[in-house]
Each structure stands twice: as structure tokens, then as C-alpha cells.
Design a protein around this motif. Structure first.
Motif, PDB file in Angstrom:
ATOM      1  N   GLU A  45       0.830  -0.746   0.012  1.00  0.00           N
ATOM      2  CA  GLU A  45       0.294  -0.316  -0.547  1.00  0.00           C
ATOM      3  C   GLU A  45       0.858   1.036  -0.082  1.00  0.00           C
ATOM      4  O   GLU A  45       0.311   2.303  -0.425  1.00  0.00           O
ATOM      5  CB  GLU A  45      -0.699  -0.192   1.401  1.00  0.00           C
ATOM      6  N   ASN A  52       1.517   6.939  -6.752  1.00  0.00           N
ATOM      7  CA  ASN A  52       0.325   7.602  -7.248  1.00  0.00           C
ATOM      8  C   ASN A  52       0.108   9.482  -6.869  1.00  0.00           C
ATOM      9  O   ASN A  52      -0.380   9.796  -6.987  1.00  0.00           O
ATOM     10  CB  ASN A  52      -0.832   6.234  -6.775  1.00  0.00           C
ATOM     11  N   LYS A  71      -6.228  -7.945  -3.153  1.00  0.00           N
ATOM     12  CA  LYS A  71      -7.688  -7.161  -3.806  1.00  0.00           C
ATOM     13  C   LYS A  71      -8.195  -6.469  -2.403  1.00  0.00           C
ATOM     14  O   LYS A  71      -9.751  -5.971  -2.668  1.00  0.00           O
ATOM     15  CB  LYS A  71      -8.010  -8.440  -4.549  1.00  0.00           C
ATOM     16  N   ARG A  74      -6.209  -1.450   0.892  1.00  0.00           N
ATOM     17  CA  ARG A  74      -7.029  -0.337   0.300  1.00  0.00           C
ATOM     18  C   ARG A  74      -5.938   0.645  -0.742  1.00  0.00           C
ATOM     19  O   ARG A  74      -5.391   1.407   0.540  1.00  0.00           O
ATOM     20  CB  ARG A  74      -7.179   0.778   1.960  1.00  0.00           C
ATOM     21  N   PHE A  75      -6.131   0.714  -1.568  1.00  0.00           N
ATOM     22  CA  PHE A  75      -5.196   0.912  -2.503  1.00  0.00           C
ATOM     23  C   PHE A  75      -4.938   2.703  -2.985  1.00  0.00           C
ATOM     24  O   PHE A  75      -5.726   2.946  -2.743  1.00  0.00           O
ATOM     25  CB  PHE A  75      -4.644   0.795  -3.988  1.00  0.00           C
ATOM     26  N   GLN A  77      -5.975   5.336  -5.452  1.00  0.00           N
ATOM     27  CA  GLN A  77      -6.748   5.688  -6.326  1.00  0.00           C
ATOM     28  C   GLN A  77      -6.933   4.060  -6.535  1.00  0.00           C
ATOM     29  O   GLN A  77      -6.398   3.842  -7.836  1.00  0.00           O
ATOM     30  CB  GLN A  77      -5.707   6.519  -7.171  1.00  0.00           C
ATOM     31  N   ALA A  78      -7.762   3.717  -5.819  1.00  0.00           N
ATOM     32  CA  ALA A  78      -8.366   2.502  -5.570  1.00  0.00           C
ATOM     33  C   ALA A  78      -9.216   2.053  -7.317  1.00  0.00           C
ATOM     34  O   ALA A  78      -8.614   1.145  -8.164  1.00  0.00           O
ATOM     35  CB  ALA A  78      -9.049   1.498  -4.975  1.00  0.00           C
ATOM     36  N   GLU A  79      -9.918   3.419  -7.710  1.00  0.00           N
ATOM     37  CA  GLU A  79     -10.255   3.126  -9.361  1.00  0.00           C
ATOM     38  C   GLU A  79      -9.562   2.615 -10.394  1.00  0.00           C
ATOM     39  O   GLU A  79      -9.597   2.435 -11.801  1.00  0.00           O
ATOM     40  CB  GLU A  79     -11.266   4.532  -8.931  1.00  0.00           C
ATOM     41  N   SER A  81      -7.108   0.934 -10.372  1.00  0.00           N
ATOM     42  CA  SER A  81      -6.034  -0.355  -9.922  1.00  0.00           C
ATOM     43  C   SER A  81      -6.182  -1.833 -10.889  1.00  0.00           C
ATOM     44  O   SER A  81      -7.782  -1.123 -10.918  1.00  0.00           O
ATOM     45  CB  SER A  81      -6.287  -1.155  -8.815  1.00  0.00           C
TER      46      SER A  81
END
Length: 240
Positions: A45, A52, A71, A74-75, A77-79, A81
Motif C-alpha cells: 500500500e 500515485n 484485492k 485499500r490502495f 486511487q483504487a479506481e 487499479s
């Protein structure tokens, strides 16, 4: 970010690839280094958050078939990924990710390949790397000059020669290239059974120019257990 850098970033199609399917056996036989905790976040992370800081179109994580952790994280800018299946070796994971990107990106888009367990890379170094590649339209990597005296040891523990370090650099990541060029380089090298230790070595093999951008010594790769504590200290220092 300077105005010069902002101008280059305006029309930049930039993607990141993070090979994260390795076993990490030098760190632990049972635990993956990218999922160790530092300040309430996994190493992976932290790594994704650093990448990012750049205006990425997206990032692709190449993960193992049995990985049931990536998966759920909580990355940043997860959108942006994406996930693909990794391969037997790092180079295979990178190629799988490049093949994945080929379906959604253009061959002339730029790709950064970065180690999953290298969470301390600075924003300044990332921006310097990107600007160098964009200005020159050539591939580039972060690296640092070798500082210590190097010895070649070939038999047992006996030194055979002292190696001249004046022209030697220690490669780091990210390493940056155009998607189509890097994909061709890796495919060619694998087809001809060439040992690929990093993306630059594949690019070098097909005759592509690769520039060196001086990085920082705190851009460490977590390889052994004591590296984890060092990474904790570096991240704490950088946050201050």
C-alpha cells in the motif's frame, strides 16, 4: 512540481506495473514481504501510494494465483487499479502485465515498472525519472553510484580482484520505457534464453538506449527481515 514538468505531464499517458507474485524466500519462507505492516499499512500500500503521486492512467499488479490479500487492500486511487496473474519469475510477471496493458493502452504509452517492496521512493525522484524519459524520448531507470569498494570472490572466501567501481551504478526502480518497446524487448530476450535481471537488461539486449537518473540511497528494496525496520525508519523520517 516545476512548470516545466507540468507541461510535460499534461499530455502524458503513463501506467505503472508492480510485479508482486514472487515468493520472497530471502525474507521469509512463510510470509510475503509486501504484506508486512508499516504504520497501519502494508508495504505494498505504501508503494502504490508513492507511485500515485504521479498522474497515472492506471496501475497493474501482477499477483500470484493463491494471493487472496492484494484485492482486499485499500490502495491509493483504487479506481485506477488493475490485476493480472503473475508468472514464475519477475520477468514473466512483467510480461503478463504488459500483455494485459496492451488490451487497454497504446504501444506508445509510457510504463513504469516498480518493485512491490520498494516503498520509500521519493516524489522528486519519480518526477525526475519521468521528465528525463519524456525529454529524451528514451527509456530510463533510477540508479545510484556504487560507493563501496567491490571485491570479486570466485573460490571459497578468497578475494580474486578488487573491481573498479568508478563506472558502476546500482540499479533501482522504477524503470521506465514505452509499452511496445519494453514488451518487444522482454519477448525477444526470453525467446533467445537471455537472463533478464531487470527491465533495462532486456532493453539493452535489443539495443535500446537506457539513461540513468540518479536516485537516492533511501529508495531501498525490502529483501531481508532487517530491511523492514530500516524502511519503517525511512518512511517516518520522510513524513517529518
Amino acid at each position: 512540481m516545476s512548470q516545466h514538468q507540468q507541461n510535460y505531464h499534461q499530455n502524458l499517458n503513463l501506467w505503472a506495473i508492480i510485479p508482486a507474485a514472487g515468493s520472497g524466500s530471502r525474507f521469509s519462507k512463510t510470509e510475503l514481504k509486501q504484506y508486512q505492516m508499516i504504520a497501519d499499512q502494508t508495504v505494498l500500500e505504501h508503494t502504490i501510494a508513492r507511485l500515485n503521486q504521479l498522474p497515472l492512467m492506471g496501475y497493474v499488479l501482477a499477483i500470484g494465483e493463491q494471493d487472496n490479500v492484494a484485492k482486499t487492500l485499500r490502495f491509493a486511487q483504487a479506481e485506477k487499479s488493475h490485476f493480472c496473474l503473475g508468472g514464475a519469475e519477475r520477468v514473466n510477471s512483467v510480461l503478463n502485465a504488459l500483455n494485459y496493458l496492451s488490451e487497454i493502452a497504446h504501444d506508445d504509452d509510457w510504463v513504469l515498472v516498480h518493485d512491490a517492496a520498494r516503498p520509500c521512493v521519493s516524489k522528486e525522484n519519480l518526477e525526475d525519472l519521468v521528465e528525463t524519459s519524456l525529454c529524451s524520448q528514451q527509456s530510463a531507470i533510477l540508479a545510484i553510484p556504487v560507493r563501496d569498494t567491490l571485491k570479486r570472490v570466485e573460490n571459497s572466501s578468497q578475494i580474486s580482484v578488487t573491481v573498479d567501481r568508478s563506472t558502476l551504478w546500482q540499479a533501482q526502480t522504477p524503470q521506465m520505457a514505452k509499452l511496445g518497446v519494453l514488451k518487444k524487448a522482454i519477448e525477444t530476450a526470453l525467446a533467445e534464453n537471455v537472463t533478464i535481471t531487470d527491465e533495462a537488461s532486456a532493453l539493452e539486449y535489443i539495443g535500446e538506449s537506457v539513461q540513468v537518473v540518479q536516485g537516492r540511497s533511501d529508495n531501498i528494496k525490502i529483501t531481508y527481515p532487517d530491511d523492514l525496520e530500516l524502511a519503517r525508519l525511512i518512511l517516518a523520517s520522510q513524513s517529518n
